[in-house]
Design an enzyme around this catalytic site. Structure first.
Site, PDB file in Angstrom:
ATOM      1  CE  LYS A 138      11.506  68.916  69.197  1.00 14.85           C
ATOM      2  NZ  LYS A 138      12.862  68.184  68.666  1.00 14.85           N
TER       3      LYS A 138
ATOM      4  CE  LYS B 269      -3.666  46.320  64.163  1.00 18.97           C
ATOM      5  NZ  LYS B 269      -2.295  46.497  64.517  1.00 18.97           N
TER       6      LYS B 269
ATOM      7  CE  LYS C  34     -10.748  51.761  72.692  1.00 17.27           C
ATOM      8  NZ  LYS C  34     -11.271  52.008  74.115  1.00 17.27           N
TER       9      LYS C  34
END
Length: 334
Positions: free
Chosen positions: A117, A203, A206
């Site tokens: 959307k 944090k 990857k």
């Protein structure tokens, strides 16, 4: 008798120290308290990983990584999801009792629809790019959990919905047949999961490209640690260990005496960031060296690694078959 716990491990490559402290180490500790089952969720991975070589390689890397991290296949049941065909039979049976409305409320599906959307797709195009594997993901997860009569499933708060859906489906089946055909699992919410800072202070992930690989060679490990972002404080200036991601990482690897000694050096001044990174490297390498060596040993003998997973599957399949047979009997198709 110990309660039964179940943990799924999604095969994603490049395990890093955030995975070790946030998942592998807690799982090893959990196996001391529960009758624990751990599985490589390779069918779940098919939703996003389409390269067969990548998936095949990643499955082995993750299995070797968890074994190297301390998971003992003699004390737990450790297997590949794809090795238990009963899981997929149970998934089909569960679907007959799962409403589409329940699947419409799944977080992963709603997030994918909302993303469409946001990209200007409306009406029927809101499902663009969403495969049925993603849409029915919670049912396969429910089968993963229910088939082994799991009492508890350790999850973070963001995963509780999946356990609640498994409960809803199992309760519907039990109510329909007027008996406890399936055990109702409970979520064991893990409150204090270690949040490991990455190279840039965010944090470790990857997706941020800020990881410290778990199995990198010693030279690569040192170079990676030396890339940790720091401020412009000079060598002479005192530094606050509580605001340093280098020290936050150091605390994960060092004992209390080592932490206290390094904190004093921070506050006294006279220590540059290069020295702090070197201290971090020493304690990280101390812990990771034996883990790295075990990992290399597993990866050097893939047939032996596969045999460990096959042995786990042989332990798992009779349990899975008993659940499916119980359901089949209740349904009248035994």
């Amino acid at each position: 008798m110990k309660k039964i716990s179940l943990t799924g491990i999604k095969p994603t490559g490049d395990l890093h120290i955030g995975n070790y402290f946030g998942a592998i180490k807690p799982a090893v500790e959990l196996s001391k308290e529960y009758d624990a089952r751990y599985f490589i969720a390779d069918y779940h991975a098919l939703n996003s990983m389409k390269d067969p070589k990548e998936l095949n390689s990643t499955i082995r890397q993750v299995a070797a990584g968890w074994l190297a991290g301390g998971l003992d296949p003699e004390n737990v049941i450790f297997y590949r999801q794809s090795s238990i065909p009963e899981i997929f039979e149970l998934t089909t049976m569960l679907m007959a009792f799962t409403s589409k409305g329940l699947m419409n409320r799944a977080h992963a599906y709603k997030d994918a629809v909302n993303k469409n959307k946001e990209n200007g797709k409306i009406d029927e195009e809101t499902d663009s790019g969403i495969n049925m594997g993603l849409f029915t993901y919670p049912v396969l997860m429910a089968a993963d959990i229910i088939i082994f009569d799991s009492d508890v499933v350790p999850v973070g708060k963001d995963q509780v919905q999946h356990i609640e859906m498994a409960q809803d489906i199992a309760q519907s089946i039990n109510a329909n047949y007027g008996q406890q055909v399936l055990k109702i699992p409970q979520a064991a919410v893990v409150e204090n999961v270690a949040v490991v800072p990455g190279l840039d202070g965010r944090k470790m992930s990857k997706s941020y490209g800020n990881i410290i690989p778990l199995f990198a060679p010693e030279k690569t490990l040192r170079k990676t640690i030396m890339r940790i972002t720091t401020n412009s404080q000079s060598v002479e200036e005192p530094k606050d260990p509580d605001t340093s991601q280098i020290f936050q990482l150091y605390k994960l690897f060092a004992d209390q005496n080592e932490q206290a000694a390094l904190a004093n050096r921070y506050r006294a001044g006279g220590m540059g960031w290069g020295d702090a990174k070197e201290e971090l490297f020493q304690v990280v390498n101390r812990l990771l060296t034996p883990i790295r060596e075990r990992y290399d040993t597993y990866m050097a003998d893939i047939p032996a690694l596969d045999k460990i997973l096959e042995q786990g599957a042989r332990k798992a399949r009779p349990i899975a078959a008993a659940t499916v047979n119980r359901f089949r009997k209740a349904a009248g198709i035994d």
